[in-house]
Design a protein around this motif. Structure first.
Motif, PDB file in Angstrom:
ATOM      1  N   LYS A 167      -0.041  31.199  34.269  1.00  0.00           N
ATOM      2  CA  LYS A 167       0.185  32.262  35.245  1.00  0.00           C
ATOM      3  C   LYS A 167       0.090  31.734  36.672  1.00  0.00           C
ATOM      4  N   ASN A 168      -0.888  30.850  36.918  1.00  0.00           N
ATOM      5  CA  ASN A 168      -1.036  30.270  38.262  1.00  0.00           C
ATOM      6  C   ASN A 168       0.176  29.421  38.630  1.00  0.00           C
ATOM      7  N   HIS A 169       0.653  28.626  37.676  1.00  0.00           N
ATOM      8  CA  HIS A 169       1.848  27.804  37.939  1.00  0.00           C
ATOM      9  C   HIS A 169       3.071  28.685  38.172  1.00  0.00           C
ATOM     10  N   GLU A 170       3.185  29.744  37.400  1.00  0.00           N
ATOM     11  CA  GLU A 170       4.321  30.654  37.589  1.00  0.00           C
ATOM     12  C   GLU A 170       4.268  31.296  38.973  1.00  0.00           C
ATOM     13  N   LYS A 171       3.060  31.631  39.427  1.00  0.00           N
ATOM     14  CA  LYS A 171       2.905  32.213  40.760  1.00  0.00           C
ATOM     15  C   LYS A 171       3.294  31.192  41.829  1.00  0.00           C
ATOM     16  N   GLU A 172       2.861  29.940  41.665  1.00  0.00           N
ATOM     17  CA  GLU A 172       3.202  28.895  42.625  1.00  0.00           C
ATOM     18  C   GLU A 172       4.715  28.646  42.663  1.00  0.00           C
ATOM     19  N   VAL A 173       5.324  28.607  41.498  1.00  0.00           N
ATOM     20  CA  VAL A 173       6.772  28.396  41.436  1.00  0.00           C
ATOM     21  C   VAL A 173       7.503  29.548  42.124  1.00  0.00           C
ATOM     22  N   ALA A 174       7.050  30.762  41.874  1.00  0.00           N
ATOM     23  CA  ALA A 174       7.683  31.931  42.506  1.00  0.00           C
ATOM     24  C   ALA A 174       7.528  31.883  44.023  1.00  0.00           C
ATOM     25  N   GLU A 175       6.348  31.482  44.494  1.00  0.00           N
ATOM     26  CA  GLU A 175       6.120  31.390  45.942  1.00  0.00           C
ATOM     27  C   GLU A 175       6.994  30.309  46.563  1.00  0.00           C
ATOM     28  N   ASN A 176       7.078  29.160  45.905  1.00  0.00           N
ATOM     29  CA  ASN A 176       7.919  28.074  46.422  1.00  0.00           C
ATOM     30  C   ASN A 176       9.396  28.469  46.420  1.00  0.00           C
ATOM     31  N   GLN A 177       9.811  29.180  45.368  1.00  0.00           N
ATOM     32  CA  GLN A 177      11.199  29.625  45.312  1.00  0.00           C
ATOM     33  C   GLN A 177      11.486  30.642  46.407  1.00  0.00           C
ATOM     34  N   LYS A 181      18.612  18.808  59.194  1.00  0.00           N
ATOM     35  CA  LYS A 181      17.738  17.765  58.651  1.00  0.00           C
ATOM     36  C   LYS A 181      16.415  18.362  58.174  1.00  0.00           C
ATOM     37  N   ALA A 182      15.842  19.237  59.027  1.00  0.00           N
ATOM     38  CA  ALA A 182      14.572  19.871  58.652  1.00  0.00           C
ATOM     39  C   ALA A 182      14.742  20.721  57.392  1.00  0.00           C
ATOM     40  N   TYR A 183      15.865  21.408  57.313  1.00  0.00           N
ATOM     41  CA  TYR A 183      16.109  22.248  56.133  1.00  0.00           C
ATOM     42  C   TYR A 183      16.262  21.393  54.879  1.00  0.00           C
ATOM     43  N   GLU A 184      16.987  20.285  54.987  1.00  0.00           N
ATOM     44  CA  GLU A 184      17.185  19.414  53.830  1.00  0.00           C
ATOM     45  C   GLU A 184      15.849  18.847  53.356  1.00  0.00           C
ATOM     46  N   GLU A 185      14.984  18.491  54.307  1.00  0.00           N
ATOM     47  CA  GLU A 185      13.668  17.961  53.935  1.00  0.00           C
ATOM     48  C   GLU A 185      12.827  19.045  53.260  1.00  0.00           C
ATOM     49  N   LEU A 186      12.857  20.253  53.853  1.00  0.00           N
ATOM     50  CA  LEU A 186      12.106  21.356  53.262  1.00  0.00           C
ATOM     51  C   LEU A 186      12.650  21.699  51.881  1.00  0.00           C
ATOM     52  N   LYS A 187      13.954  21.715  51.756  1.00  0.00           N
ATOM     53  CA  LYS A 187      14.579  22.030  50.470  1.00  0.00           C
ATOM     54  C   LYS A 187      14.191  21.009  49.411  1.00  0.00           C
ATOM     55  N   ALA A 188      14.241  19.725  49.782  1.00  0.00           N
ATOM     56  CA  ALA A 188      13.882  18.673  48.828  1.00  0.00           C
ATOM     57  C   ALA A 188      12.428  18.815  48.392  1.00  0.00           C
ATOM     58  N   ALA A 189      11.531  19.104  49.364  1.00  0.00           N
ATOM     59  CA  ALA A 189      10.109  19.241  49.046  1.00  0.00           C
ATOM     60  C   ALA A 189       9.875  20.449  48.135  1.00  0.00           C
ATOM     61  N   LYS A 190      10.504  21.578  48.469  1.00  0.00           N
ATOM     62  CA  LYS A 190      10.300  22.780  47.667  1.00  0.00           C
ATOM     63  C   LYS A 190      10.900  22.633  46.273  1.00  0.00           C
ATOM     64  N   GLU A 191      12.048  22.003  46.185  1.00  0.00           N
ATOM     65  CA  GLU A 191      12.664  21.799  44.870  1.00  0.00           C
ATOM     66  C   GLU A 191      11.797  20.885  44.004  1.00  0.00           C
ATOM     67  N   ALA A 192      11.186  19.866  44.652  1.00  0.00           N
ATOM     68  CA  ALA A 192      10.287  18.978  43.904  1.00  0.00           C
ATOM     69  C   ALA A 192       9.058  19.744  43.421  1.00  0.00           C
TER      70      ALA A 192
END
Length: 349
Positions: free
Chosen positions: A134-144, A281-292
């Motif tokens: 449940k905690n991981h699902e919450k983290e994934v939802a927040e990152n998404q 550039k900032a968006y691409e970095e943020l996107k890469a970090a969030k996707e990871a």
């Protein structure tokens, strides 16, 4: 033994054939026959001492009885030996089954204790895994959600940049054309009416669309000059200069203002493009970090979901095992109780 894994064997006690058990009624009958035979045997023996010849003739039926009794004594002795053997077998059967069932009961109790501990551990593990999932699902939802929000902002920024870039390019192009027109003329007097009107319209449109951008660029006097030029462009190219023209700025001042406006827009365009590149550039970095982070979280969810399934399956199997073991223990305890009672009765007989 509590922590070890024990597997109970199904104990099938050795059944003692009922035909081998001694008959109390038969034994009593034989004992009575022996006593009777001894009494009958005593008299003939005494009489034979005095007159053997007469006794042989007179006591032939008794002799047959004596012979019969002797045979019976032999049979009794044989049956006594058989009874002893049967008793030994019965005692061995009682001892063997008592030992086996006692061990089976001890093993079952140890296995039940072990399974109880195992079920408690698996139940706790299942609860922990459910919480972690449940905690991981919450983290994934927040990152998404964060990625979706950043994407929406980036799309808005890009749309605004594209609109601004298009507007600036159009303004720069118009100003460049106006500057080119003025650079080919020595004064407004030598310029065709259509050209000067085009320049005036370009300045008016540019001032209206980018007044905020030009607020800190043009001085008050320059703004006043531009306003006068836009209002009455014809006053600057009459064949005979009017009184106003004698005090009006020369074409060079208008040319300078147009050039300054063009350079300002070009600088703003370059700045906007640089800012757009930084935003991308900032968006691409943020996107890469969030996707990871999303992938790592999803991997954890998948792994822990599989671990949870395995844990629940083991827990269910352990519950089945403990129920089977409890049933087997109950059956063994009942059999051992019956065994002890039966064997005690046999010893009493």
């Amino acid at each position: 033994q509590a922590g070890s894994r024990l597997k109970l064997k199904s104990s099938r006690p050795t059944q003692l054939p009922s035909s081998l058990l001694p008959s109390a009624a038969m034994a009593g009958l034989l004992r009575s026959a022996v006593l009777l035979g001894l009494v009958l045997f005593a008299a003939p023996v005494a009489s034979l001492t005095f007159n053997t010849a007469d006794a042989a003739a007179k006591n032939r039926p008794v002799s047959r009885v004596i012979t019969l009794l002797k045979d019976m004594l032999k049979q009794l002795a044989k049956e006594a030996e058989e009874d002893e053997a049967i008793y030994d077998k019965m005692a061995c059967w009682c001892e063997t089954n008592d030992r086996e069932k006692t061990k089976a009961i001890a093993d079952a109790e140890a296995k039940i204790e072990m399974l109880t501990t195992k079920i408690e551990e698996l139940t706790a593990m299942s609860a922990r895994l459910n919480t972690e999932i449940k905690n991981h699902e919450k983290e994934v939802a927040e990152n998404q959600a964060a990625l979706d929000k950043a994407t929406a902002i980036r799309e808005k920024q890009l749309a605004e940049f594209n609109a601004e870039e298009k507007d600036l390019l159009e303004s720069i192009s118009a100003l460049k054309s106006a500057v080119t027109v003025l650079s080919k003329q020595n004064s407004f007097i030598q310029m065709p009416m259509t050209h000067i009107q085009t320049v005036a319209m370009t300045m008016q449109r540019t001032m209206n669309r980018h007044s905020g951008m030009l607020a800190g660029v043009l001085t008050r006097s320059e703004r006043k000059l531009v306003t006068l030029f836009i209002q009455s462009p014809q006053d600057y190219f009459d064949a005979e200069p009017t009184f106003k023209q004698s005090y009006a700025p020369q074409s060079g001042e208008i040319f300078g203002i147009l050039s300054q406006m063009k350079e300002t827009f070009e600088a703003n365009l370059a700045s906007s493009r640089h800012e757009e590149a930084e935003n991308q550039k900032a968006y691409e970095e943020l996107k890469a970090a969030k996707e990871a982070e999303i992938k790592a979280g999803q991997d954890q969810i998948d792994a822990k979901t599989q671990e949870l399934a395995d844990t629940d399956e083991k827990n269910a199997q352990a519950k089945v095992d403990i129920e089977d073991t409890q049933n087997s223990l109950s059956a063994d305890e009942q059999f051992l109780s019956m065994l002890k009672e039966k064997c005690q009765m046999t010893d009493g007989e």
